[in-house]
Write a protein that holds these residues in place. Structure first.
Motif, PDB file in Angstrom:
ATOM      1  N   TYR B  29     -14.499  -5.652   9.925  1.00 65.97           N
ATOM      2  CA  TYR B  29     -13.309  -5.962  10.435  1.00 65.97           C
ATOM      3  C   TYR B  29     -12.259  -6.198   9.251  1.00 65.97           C
ATOM      4  CZ  TYR B  29     -16.179  -6.831  14.222  1.00 65.97           C
ATOM      5  OH  TYR B  29     -17.228  -6.736  15.195  1.00 65.97           O
ATOM      6  N   LEU B  30     -12.534  -6.659   8.066  1.00 67.44           N
ATOM      7  CA  LEU B  30     -11.557  -7.146   6.898  1.00 67.44           C
ATOM      8  C   LEU B  30     -11.545  -5.808   6.538  1.00 67.44           C
ATOM      9  CD1 LEU B  30     -12.639 -10.493   5.611  1.00 67.44           C
ATOM     10  CD2 LEU B  30     -10.688  -9.868   6.621  1.00 67.44           C
ATOM     11  N   SER B  31     -12.244  -4.807   6.390  1.00 72.87           N
ATOM     12  CA  SER B  31     -11.881  -3.645   5.670  1.00 72.87           C
ATOM     13  C   SER B  31     -10.623  -2.769   6.107  1.00 72.87           C
ATOM     14  CB  SER B  31     -13.002  -3.006   5.377  1.00 72.87           C
ATOM     15  OG  SER B  31     -13.645  -2.362   6.651  1.00 72.87           O
ATOM     16  N   PHE B  32     -10.524  -3.080   7.513  1.00 74.14           N
ATOM     17  CA  PHE B  32      -9.231  -2.350   8.173  1.00 74.14           C
ATOM     18  C   PHE B  32      -8.237  -3.076   7.682  1.00 74.14           C
ATOM     19  CE2 PHE B  32     -12.803  -1.268  11.216  1.00 74.14           C
ATOM     20  CZ  PHE B  32     -12.604   0.024  11.480  1.00 74.14           C
ATOM     21  N   GLY B  33      -8.189  -4.369   7.415  1.00 74.96           N
ATOM     22  CA  GLY B  33      -7.187  -5.088   6.970  1.00 74.96           C
ATOM     23  C   GLY B  33      -6.723  -4.528   5.893  1.00 74.96           C
ATOM     24  N   THR B  34      -7.652  -4.229   4.757  1.00 73.74           N
ATOM     25  CA  THR B  34      -7.532  -3.789   3.438  1.00 73.74           C
ATOM     26  C   THR B  34      -6.845  -2.588   3.346  1.00 73.74           C
ATOM     27  OG1 THR B  34      -9.860  -4.707   3.006  1.00 73.74           O
ATOM     28  CG2 THR B  34      -8.875  -3.196   1.406  1.00 73.74           C
ATOM     29  N   ILE B  35      -7.249  -1.466   4.408  1.00 69.56           N
ATOM     30  CA  ILE B  35      -6.416  -0.410   4.586  1.00 69.56           C
ATOM     31  C   ILE B  35      -4.929  -0.387   4.630  1.00 69.56           C
ATOM     32  CG2 ILE B  35      -6.158   1.968   5.952  1.00 69.56           C
ATOM     33  CD1 ILE B  35      -9.394   1.674   6.570  1.00 69.56           C
ATOM     34  N   LEU B  36      -4.849  -1.482   5.627  1.00 69.80           N
ATOM     35  CA  LEU B  36      -3.281  -1.548   6.028  1.00 69.80           C
ATOM     36  C   LEU B  36      -2.624  -2.225   4.779  1.00 69.80           C
ATOM     37  CD1 LEU B  36      -3.545  -3.042   9.457  1.00 69.80           C
ATOM     38  CD2 LEU B  36      -3.088  -0.840   8.866  1.00 69.80           C
ATOM     39  N   ILE B  37      -3.337  -3.431   4.088  1.00 69.36           N
ATOM     40  CA  ILE B  37      -2.707  -4.025   2.891  1.00 69.36           C
ATOM     41  C   ILE B  37      -2.295  -2.621   1.878  1.00 69.36           C
ATOM     42  CG2 ILE B  37      -3.009  -5.370   1.071  1.00 69.36           C
ATOM     43  CD1 ILE B  37      -4.625  -7.252   2.946  1.00 69.36           C
ATOM     44  N   GLY B 139     -10.556  -4.744  -8.657  1.00 65.12           N
ATOM     45  CA  GLY B 139     -10.991  -3.598  -8.238  1.00 65.12           C
ATOM     46  C   GLY B 139      -9.975  -2.772  -7.366  1.00 65.12           C
ATOM     47  N   PHE B 140      -9.622  -3.852  -6.256  1.00 69.61           N
ATOM     48  CA  PHE B 140      -8.558  -3.014  -5.256  1.00 69.61           C
ATOM     49  C   PHE B 140      -7.184  -2.733  -6.005  1.00 69.61           C
ATOM     50  CE2 PHE B 140      -5.172  -4.124  -2.408  1.00 69.61           C
ATOM     51  CZ  PHE B 140      -5.392  -3.148  -1.185  1.00 69.61           C
ATOM     52  N   PHE B 141      -6.775  -3.721  -6.915  1.00 70.24           N
ATOM     53  CA  PHE B 141      -5.514  -3.663  -7.669  1.00 70.24           C
ATOM     54  C   PHE B 141      -5.501  -2.379  -8.516  1.00 70.24           C
ATOM     55  CE2 PHE B 141      -3.360  -4.034 -11.867  1.00 70.24           C
ATOM     56  CZ  PHE B 141      -2.154  -4.241 -11.513  1.00 70.24           C
ATOM     57  N   LEU B 142      -6.419  -1.915  -9.156  1.00 69.82           N
ATOM     58  CA  LEU B 142      -6.653  -0.731  -9.879  1.00 69.82           C
ATOM     59  C   LEU B 142      -6.595   0.304  -8.863  1.00 69.82           C
ATOM     60  CD1 LEU B 142      -9.368  -1.606 -12.509  1.00 69.82           C
ATOM     61  CD2 LEU B 142      -7.119  -1.401 -12.848  1.00 69.82           C
ATOM     62  N   LEU B 208      -0.934   9.697   2.715  1.00 71.30           N
ATOM     63  CA  LEU B 208      -1.677   8.300   2.315  1.00 71.30           C
ATOM     64  C   LEU B 208      -2.362   7.688   3.176  1.00 71.30           C
ATOM     65  CD1 LEU B 208      -1.241   6.316   0.213  1.00 71.30           C
ATOM     66  CD2 LEU B 208       0.655   5.163   1.406  1.00 71.30           C
ATOM     67  N   ILE B 209      -2.134   7.435   4.522  1.00 69.30           N
ATOM     68  CA  ILE B 209      -3.008   6.931   5.340  1.00 69.30           C
ATOM     69  C   ILE B 209      -4.342   7.600   5.250  1.00 69.30           C
ATOM     70  CG2 ILE B 209      -3.762   6.506   7.801  1.00 69.30           C
ATOM     71  CD1 ILE B 209      -0.583   6.307   8.263  1.00 69.30           C
ATOM     72  N   LYS B 210      -4.553   8.984   5.449  1.00 73.97           N
ATOM     73  CA  LYS B 210      -5.804   9.834   5.349  1.00 73.97           C
ATOM     74  C   LYS B 210      -6.449   9.678   4.173  1.00 73.97           C
ATOM     75  CE  LYS B 210      -3.967  13.409   7.543  1.00 73.97           C
ATOM     76  NZ  LYS B 210      -4.424  14.919   7.970  1.00 73.97           N
ATOM     77  N   ALA B 211      -6.019   9.460   3.072  1.00 76.17           N
ATOM     78  CA  ALA B 211      -6.374   9.123   1.766  1.00 76.17           C
ATOM     79  C   ALA B 211      -7.266   7.938   1.514  1.00 76.17           C
ATOM     80  CB  ALA B 211      -5.297   9.456   0.549  1.00 76.17           C
ATOM     81  N   THR B 212      -6.905   7.013   2.396  1.00 79.39           N
ATOM     82  CA  THR B 212      -7.427   5.559   2.210  1.00 79.39           C
ATOM     83  C   THR B 212      -9.070   5.551   2.030  1.00 79.39           C
ATOM     84  OG1 THR B 212      -7.065   5.109   4.483  1.00 79.39           O
ATOM     85  CG2 THR B 212      -5.469   4.229   3.004  1.00 79.39           C
ATOM     86  N   PRO B 213      -9.676   6.453   2.756  1.00 75.72           N
ATOM     87  CA  PRO B 213     -11.191   6.386   2.574  1.00 75.72           C
ATOM     88  C   PRO B 213     -11.584   6.642   1.169  1.00 75.72           C
ATOM     89  CG  PRO B 213     -10.657   7.567   4.609  1.00 75.72           C
ATOM     90  CD  PRO B 213      -9.439   7.240   3.983  1.00 75.72           C
ATOM     91  N   LEU B 214     -10.692   7.048   0.287  1.00 76.55           N
ATOM     92  CA  LEU B 214     -11.070   7.376  -1.107  1.00 76.55           C
ATOM     93  C   LEU B 214     -11.384   5.989  -1.947  1.00 76.55           C
ATOM     94  CD1 LEU B 214      -8.509  10.188  -2.165  1.00 76.55           C
ATOM     95  CD2 LEU B 214     -10.969  10.300  -1.893  1.00 76.55           C
ATOM     96  N   LEU B 215     -10.826   5.233  -1.179  1.00 77.82           N
ATOM     97  CA  LEU B 215     -11.079   3.743  -1.819  1.00 77.82           C
ATOM     98  C   LEU B 215     -12.711   3.527  -2.145  1.00 77.82           C
ATOM     99  CD1 LEU B 215      -9.069   1.105   0.496  1.00 77.82           C
ATOM    100  CD2 LEU B 215      -8.730   1.463  -2.064  1.00 77.82           C
ATOM    101  N   PHE B 216     -13.449   4.146  -1.165  1.00 75.10           N
ATOM    102  CA  PHE B 216     -14.898   4.256  -1.269  1.00 75.10           C
ATOM    103  C   PHE B 216     -15.239   4.517  -2.589  1.00 75.10           C
ATOM    104  CE2 PHE B 216     -18.756   6.233   0.433  1.00 75.10           C
ATOM    105  CZ  PHE B 216     -19.587   5.196   0.207  1.00 75.10           C
ATOM    106  N   LEU B 217     -14.688   5.804  -3.021  1.00 74.17           N
ATOM    107  CA  LEU B 217     -14.870   6.417  -4.456  1.00 74.17           C
ATOM    108  C   LEU B 217     -14.508   5.310  -5.460  1.00 74.17           C
ATOM    109  CD1 LEU B 217     -13.405   9.896  -4.142  1.00 74.17           C
ATOM    110  CD2 LEU B 217     -15.783   9.352  -4.394  1.00 74.17           C
ATOM    111  N   LEU B 218     -13.777   4.511  -5.351  1.00 72.59           N
ATOM    112  CA  LEU B 218     -13.218   3.634  -6.492  1.00 72.59           C
ATOM    113  C   LEU B 218     -14.116   2.292  -6.448  1.00 72.59           C
ATOM    114  CD1 LEU B 218      -9.591   4.260  -6.296  1.00 72.59           C
ATOM    115  CD2 LEU B 218     -11.076   5.231  -7.684  1.00 72.59           C
ATOM    116  N   GLY B 219     -15.067   2.242  -5.662  1.00 70.84           N
ATOM    117  CA  GLY B 219     -16.022   1.208  -5.537  1.00 70.84           C
ATOM    118  C   GLY B 219     -15.667  -0.107  -4.840  1.00 70.84           C
ATOM    119  N   VAL B 220     -14.640   0.335  -3.761  1.00 68.05           N
ATOM    120  CA  VAL B 220     -14.045  -0.800  -3.047  1.00 68.05           C
ATOM    121  C   VAL B 220     -14.977  -0.656  -1.636  1.00 68.05           C
ATOM    122  CG1 VAL B 220     -12.014  -1.623  -1.611  1.00 68.05           C
ATOM    123  CG2 VAL B 220     -11.842  -0.796  -3.890  1.00 68.05           C
ATOM    124  N   GLU B 221     -15.429  -1.638  -1.266  1.00 70.60           N
ATOM    125  CA  GLU B 221     -16.226  -1.628   0.055  1.00 70.60           C
ATOM    126  C   GLU B 221     -15.299  -1.585   1.311  1.00 70.60           C
ATOM    127  OE1 GLU B 221     -19.043  -4.836  -0.140  1.00 70.60           O
ATOM    128  OE2 GLU B 221     -20.463  -3.527  -1.262  1.00 70.60           O
TER     129      GLU B 221
END
Lengths: 278, 292
Positions: B29-37, B139-142, B208-221
């Motif tokens: 659930y928090l990961s949805f918040g991460t996307i919004l943030i 990691g999120f900041f990077l 930008l919204i649709k690119a957020t799953p790329l976070l996965f690539l950067l090691g963000v869960e």
């Protein structure tokens, strides 16, 4: 109405009202203006003097340089040679030829705020209402009080007959209404002279008439105006001096009745007969 | 919850209640918040970078113009994913290399040893001893910086085009009335630019919204990671055994993104209408204006 009929040679002279004015320098004076775009020489040395209260009409075929001359007076175009003198104060230049430009921004601003321009395509600022258009430059450039400017602006809009359109946006107005708003915008600067660049050319005849009426009333008030126009009726009736440009030079100039009624140069005769037949 | 201590004895509604409130589900659930943030933090930075890029491309000063051009064309010419991978690694190593030089001047061994990037422990960013959440935030900041740099370049292109699209006569008129170049920009150019920029910017927001799953690539869960992990079938050794439920988890993700994009679309529609209301040539307005 004809304030200054007799100055064919530009010398201020004789009558009482004019002797008062003679002490004052002309509002704007262009001397030996040369303007070139690349290799195309548009103006080849033109002199023009507009004294206070004088209405000058500039006529000539397309490409004769009349609009360019007007734009030079306001420094929207920089002439490569020649002087622009506003109320006795010549513009100071730096550089020469194509790199020539006015060196003093304050001087340019003073010239521009005193010579208001009215454009063929009206050029009202599209994102502002009519009243906002009118008060924009007085408030931001001249630093006038917004409320007082708004009151004055409304007065001007009443005067040009569109007081009820003050809150409309330019795109909601007809061409004639837009041009009258643009004239109100010019008047709001309380300029020393108004420069009209083909003010009626983008209008159909019906709308043209309402704009011509406003321009005539301004002439009656004794305002100084330079009008570039293709409308020979306007050029003849409103002006007290007409200038015919041909290929970047003044071909003929003088009293409009004389110039239109009895043209001397062959070019002007041709031009007038060509425009009359349209 | 107390009853969830022994999941084997649960059935029906209480099983579901317990299943959907596990720690791993909270992370989901928090990961949805991460996307919004991410998108809401990203947007302002993107606009700043976009304006910086667009204005430097318009600059009269050649070096600045060149920097703007290199920035926009470099990002445009390189696949996004390459940039998303490259920027965080490059930034991470740059930061650590600088810290290495400052904090461990006594170490003479080179930072790059063969294929390895080696800095002293004091130069690690964040330090190995710090809490896990600091590592995650870092990691999120990077990732955020990578997103901002890529989308900032796209925004710069959009804004550059929009600034160029404002009719010249509108600006010339402002100059003819004595406005300084600064006044022309702030009073006329910028306000009129939005109507040309908005379609491109709204498009960019969607991307930008649709690119957020790329976070996965950067090691963000991120949400995609959790949907896969939680949905995978669980054998009896797990507290809450179930079959392959990934289709449901990804459906939830699908609905989330659809909601986000449709709300965004509505917002931009409203904004476009607001901005163009005034100066869009509406045929109805025009005809009523003529007859009035």
């Amino acid at each position: 109405m004809k304030v200054n009929n007799s100055n064919l040679d530009f010398d201020s002279n004789a009558t009482d009202s004019e002797s008062e004015r003679a002490a004052v320098a002309p509002v704007v004076c262009l001397e030996n203006i040369h303007k070139q775009f690349g290799s195309l020489e548009v103006l080849k040395g033109i002199d023009l003097k507009a004294s206070a209260g004088e209405v000058i009409s500039l006529i000539g075929s397309s490409g004769s340089g009349k609009s360019t001359l007007l734009r030079c007076a306001n420094l929207l175009e920089v002439p490569q040679d020649g002087e622009i003198i506003f109320e006795g104060e010549p513009i100071i230049w730096s550089g020469s030829g194509f790199s020539r430009k006015p060196s003093d921004n304050d001087q340019v601003r003073k010239l521009r705020t005193n010579l208001s321009m009215v454009f063929q395509q009206f050029n009202l600022w599209a994102h502002l209402t009519i009243l906002e258009n009118v008060i924009e430059a007085p408030v931001t450039v001249l630093g006038r009080d917004p409320l007082q400017s708004a009151a004055f602006g409304l007065e001007l809009l009443e005067k040009v007959g569109i007081g009820d359109k003050s809150d409309a946006y330019p795109s909601q107005l007809s061409g004639g209404q837009q041009q009258r708003a643009a004239i109100a915008r010019a008047l709001a600067m309380e300029p020393r002279a108004i420069l009209f660049d083909e003010p009626t050319s983008a209008l159909d005849p019906e709308l043209e008439a309402e704009v011509v009426r406003v321009i005539k009333s301004l002439a009656d008030e004794g305002r100084t105006m330079i009008i570039v126009t293709h409308d020979m009726k306007l050029a003849r009736e409103v002006a007290n001096q007409s200038i015919f440009l041909h290929q970047g030079l003044i071909e003929e100039q003088g009293d409009p009745e004389e110039l239109f009624g009895n043209p001397k140069s062959e070019r002007l005769q041709q031009f007038l007969s060509a425009t009359a037949s349209v | 919850m107390q009853m969830c201590v022994d999941p084997d004895g649960l059935a029906g509604l209480s099983w579901w209640l317990c299943y959907l409130t596990t720690n791993t589900h909270y992370s989901f659930y928090l990961s949805f918040g991460t996307i919004l943030i991410l998108i809401f933090l990203c947007a302002p930075v993107v606009m700043v970078l976009g304006f910086a890029g667009a204005l430097s491309r318009r600059s009269r000063f050649l070096p600045l113009r060149t920097v703007g051009l290199i920035y926009t064309s470099m990002v445009r010419g390189v696949p996004d994913i390459v940039f998303f991978m490259f920027v965080p690694i490059a930034m991470d190593q740059a930061i650590e290399a600088i810290r290495h030089k400052v904090k461990c001047p006594e170490v003479t061994a080179p930072i790059f040893q063969g294929n390895d990037f080696v800095v002293c422990t004091a130069a690690k960013m964040p330090l190995s001893a710090t809490d896990q959440w600091v590592h995650e935030i870092y990691g999120f900041f990077l990732a955020l910086v990578a997103f901002a740099i890529v989308f900032g370049a796209f925004a710069a292109n959009t804004l550059h085009g929009a600034l160029a699209a404002v009719p010249k006569n509108q600006l010339e008129t402002a100059r003819a009335y004595g406005m300084s170049e600064k006044q022309v920009f702030w009073r006329i150019h910028l306000p009129q630019m939005w109507r040309y920029a908005l379609p491109g910017l709204s498009n960019l927001w969607m991307i930008l919204i649709k690119a957020t799953p790329l976070l996965f690539l950067l090691g963000v869960e991120d949400a995609v990671y959790w949907a896969g992990a939680l949905g995978a079938s669980k054998t009896q050794i797990y507290d809450f055994p179930h079959g392959d439920w990934r289709i449901w988890y990804f459906s939830a993700l699908l609905i989330f993104y659809l909601l986000l994009t449709s709300v965004s679309e509505r917002f931009f529609k409203w904004l476009t209408l607001k901005v163009t209301r005034e100066h869009n040539l509406n045929t109805d307005d025009l005809s009523s204006g003529v007859t009035a």
